[in-house]
Design a protein around this motif. Structure first.
Motif, mmCIF file in Angstrom:
data_model
loop_
_atom_site.group_PDB
_atom_site.id
_atom_site.type_symbol
_atom_site.label_atom_id
_atom_site.label_comp_id
_atom_site.label_asym_id
_atom_site.label_seq_id
_atom_site.Cartn_x
_atom_site.Cartn_y
_atom_site.Cartn_z
ATOM 1 N N ALA A 1 23.530 94.356 64.803
ATOM 2 C CA ALA A 1 23.178 93.624 66.020
ATOM 3 C C ALA A 1 21.667 93.588 66.224
ATOM 4 N N GLU A 2 21.008 94.683 65.873
ATOM 5 C CA GLU A 2 19.554 94.736 65.993
ATOM 6 C C GLU A 2 18.901 93.731 65.052
ATOM 7 N N THR A 3 19.366 93.684 63.810
ATOM 8 C CA THR A 3 18.827 92.735 62.835
ATOM 9 C C THR A 3 19.043 91.303 63.295
ATOM 10 N N LEU B 1 27.672 89.582 80.919
ATOM 11 C CA LEU B 1 28.070 90.592 79.936
ATOM 12 C C LEU B 1 26.954 91.603 79.714
ATOM 13 N N PRO B 2 27.296 92.839 79.356
ATOM 14 C CA PRO B 2 26.254 93.762 78.892
ATOM 15 C C PRO B 2 25.787 93.336 77.505
ATOM 16 N N PHE B 3 24.525 93.579 77.202
ATOM 17 C CA PHE B 3 24.029 93.295 75.862
ATOM 18 C C PHE B 3 24.515 94.369 74.895
ATOM 19 N N HIS B 4 24.760 93.949 73.657
ATOM 20 C CA HIS B 4 25.062 94.921 72.616
ATOM 21 C C HIS B 4 23.877 95.878 72.510
ATOM 22 N N PRO B 5 24.115 97.183 72.345
ATOM 23 C CA PRO B 5 22.992 98.141 72.287
ATOM 24 C C PRO B 5 21.939 97.784 71.243
ATOM 25 N N GLY B 6 22.356 97.237 70.094
ATOM 26 C CA GLY B 6 21.385 96.847 69.075
ATOM 27 C C GLY B 6 20.495 95.718 69.543
ATOM 28 N N ALA C 1 19.953 94.964 72.767
ATOM 29 C CA ALA C 1 19.182 95.484 73.897
ATOM 30 C C ALA C 1 17.943 96.235 73.412
ATOM 31 N N LYS C 2 18.080 96.958 72.314
ATOM 32 C CA LYS C 2 16.934 97.693 71.748
ATOM 33 C C LYS C 2 15.804 96.743 71.400
ATOM 34 N N VAL C 3 16.144 95.611 70.765
ATOM 35 C CA VAL C 3 15.139 94.619 70.384
ATOM 36 C C VAL C 3 14.458 94.035 71.616
ATOM 37 N N TYR C 4 15.258 93.691 72.619
ATOM 38 C CA TYR C 4 14.708 93.059 73.819
ATOM 39 C C TYR C 4 13.853 94.040 74.631
ATOM 40 N N LYS C 5 14.240 95.303 74.623
ATOM 41 C CA LYS C 5 13.418 96.313 75.308
ATOM 42 C C LYS C 5 12.077 96.485 74.613
ATOM 43 N N GLU C 6 12.107 96.539 73.278
ATOM 44 C CA GLU C 6 10.859 96.686 72.519
ATOM 45 C C GLU C 6 9.945 95.497 72.768
ATOM 46 N N ALA C 7 10.515 94.328 72.994
ATOM 47 C CA ALA C 7 9.719 93.122 73.242
ATOM 48 C C ALA C 7 9.298 92.988 74.692
ATOM 49 N N GLY C 8 9.726 93.918 75.539
ATOM 50 C CA GLY C 8 9.372 93.886 76.958
ATOM 51 C C GLY C 8 10.119 92.835 77.755
ATOM 52 N N LEU C 9 11.246 92.372 77.221
ATOM 53 C CA LEU C 9 12.009 91.326 77.910
ATOM 54 C C LEU C 9 13.004 91.882 78.910
#
Length: 340
Positions: free
Chosen positions: A288-290, A323-328, A330-338
């Motif tokens: 999901a992160e990829t 919906l909740p975001f998939h944790p993978g 969500a990790k990407v979006y958090k790192e991007a500050g979104l």
């Protein structure tokens, strides 16, 4: 053996070990970098917008890693895709936010709540509901708003999208919220006619329906056909109907700007459906992160599939709320500050 020779041999052995270790680390790093994803995306009809989105998602994934593959699978649409995801028979699905809302609460056509869905990203939220009425009928019965239909007594034949298409469900809900249920329509001498987007244009032109309803992009080819080939007006929608629809389906308010159609002199407030890419909680977090990183970093691949997708932005991708975001992801979006 001379001490100097022994020391040289020891040094050579240590250098060889260092080279071997370095090569091993490089191979490991190369292997991690080469790790690829191979996913199936359930969409809609071949040749439609969702199939174009599938191609764009595949290109975005390949731009991240040439070995990545997202295979598009044509299906009956969002309801069918949720069914596939619910039983883990598909990796990903394109679905409308309104369909997800019904799935989460176990409403028709679902027999029970679907609980394993997780979002990867919103693709669009600008597919507003349109209600086109023949101008001759509007003038004869004094209709300019959705809430005039029931009280007018007009014998309307109303095009509604085919069963299984969420826009048909939304249209029926909005009409009923405005006072026009099927019993009232039939009492006025009218009826509902089930037909797809392009079919409704033909039916309007042939005089077999007096009203067309659908939720697609402004200026979609089916809407242009109706506007260009039939003398129609775009009906206004009461605020309480819009609010009730948003609450029922998890959709959002939207304005169709004045001049979007030939006889539209003012803005029309309505609501719009959105579509998102959805996975399940069975998807590996790294996958999901990829996927999310590929879409985020190569968003132009998706923007380029259709003129209407130029509005897609990173901020829009994370704006869905059903919906909740998939944790993978969500990790990407958090790192991007979104997202936080």
């Amino acid at each position: 053996m001379p001490i100097l020779t022994k020391n040289r041999k020891r040094e050579d052995t240590m250098k060889l070990r260092s080279i071997v270790i370095a090569l091993g680390l490089a191979m490991a790093a190369g292997g991690a970098q080469a790790q690829s994803i191979d996913l199936t995306l359930s969409g809609g009809n071949p040749g439609g917008l969702w199939s174009l989105l599938g191609a764009g998602l595949d290109r975005a994934a390949k731009a991240e890693n040439p070995d990545n593959v997202i295979t598009y699978q044509a299906t009956g649409g969002g309801f069918a895709n949720i069914g596939l995801l619910a039983t883990n028979r598909s990796d990903l699905g394109l679905v409308h936010d309104a369909e997800v809302k019904l799935a989460l609460t176990g409403q028709e056509p679902f027999k029970a709540p679907v609980t394993n869905l997780q979002a990867i990203g919103y693709m669009y939220n600008w597919a507003p509901m349109h209600f086109f009425l023949k101008k001759s009928v509007a003038d004869e019965y004094g209709i300019d708003s959705l809430d005039d239909l029931a009280s007018s007594g007009a014998p309307l034949t109303i095009g509604i999208n085919r069963s299984g298409n969420i826009t048909g469900d939304v249209a029926l809900f909005m009409l009923e919220a405005a006072g026009l249920d099927e019993a009232t329509l039939e009492a006025n001498g009218g009826s509902f006619v089930r037909a797809g987007a392009n079919e409704q244009g033909d039916l309007m032109q042939d005089g077999r329906i007096t009203m067309a309803t659908n939720g697609i992009f402004i200026g979609h080819s089916s809407f242009r056909a109706i506007d260009e080939n039939t003398d129609v007006v775009l009906l206004e929608i009461p605020e309480d109907v819009i609010a009730a629809t948003n609450e029922q389906f998890g959709t959002s308010s939207y304005t169709i700007p004045a001049g979007s159609y030939s006889k539209q002199t003012g803005d029309i407030d309505t609501m719009a459906l959105g579509a998102m890419v959805v996975a399940t909680d069975a998807m590996d977090e790294a996958v999901a992160e990829t996927l999310a990183r590929s879409v985020l970093e190569h968003i132009d691949e998706i923007r380029g599939v259709h003129g209407a997708m130029k509005q897609l932005s990173p901020e829009l991708m994370v704006s869905q709320t059903v919906l909740p975001f998939h944790p993978g992801a969500a990790k990407v979006y958090k790192e991007a500050g979104l997202i936080e």
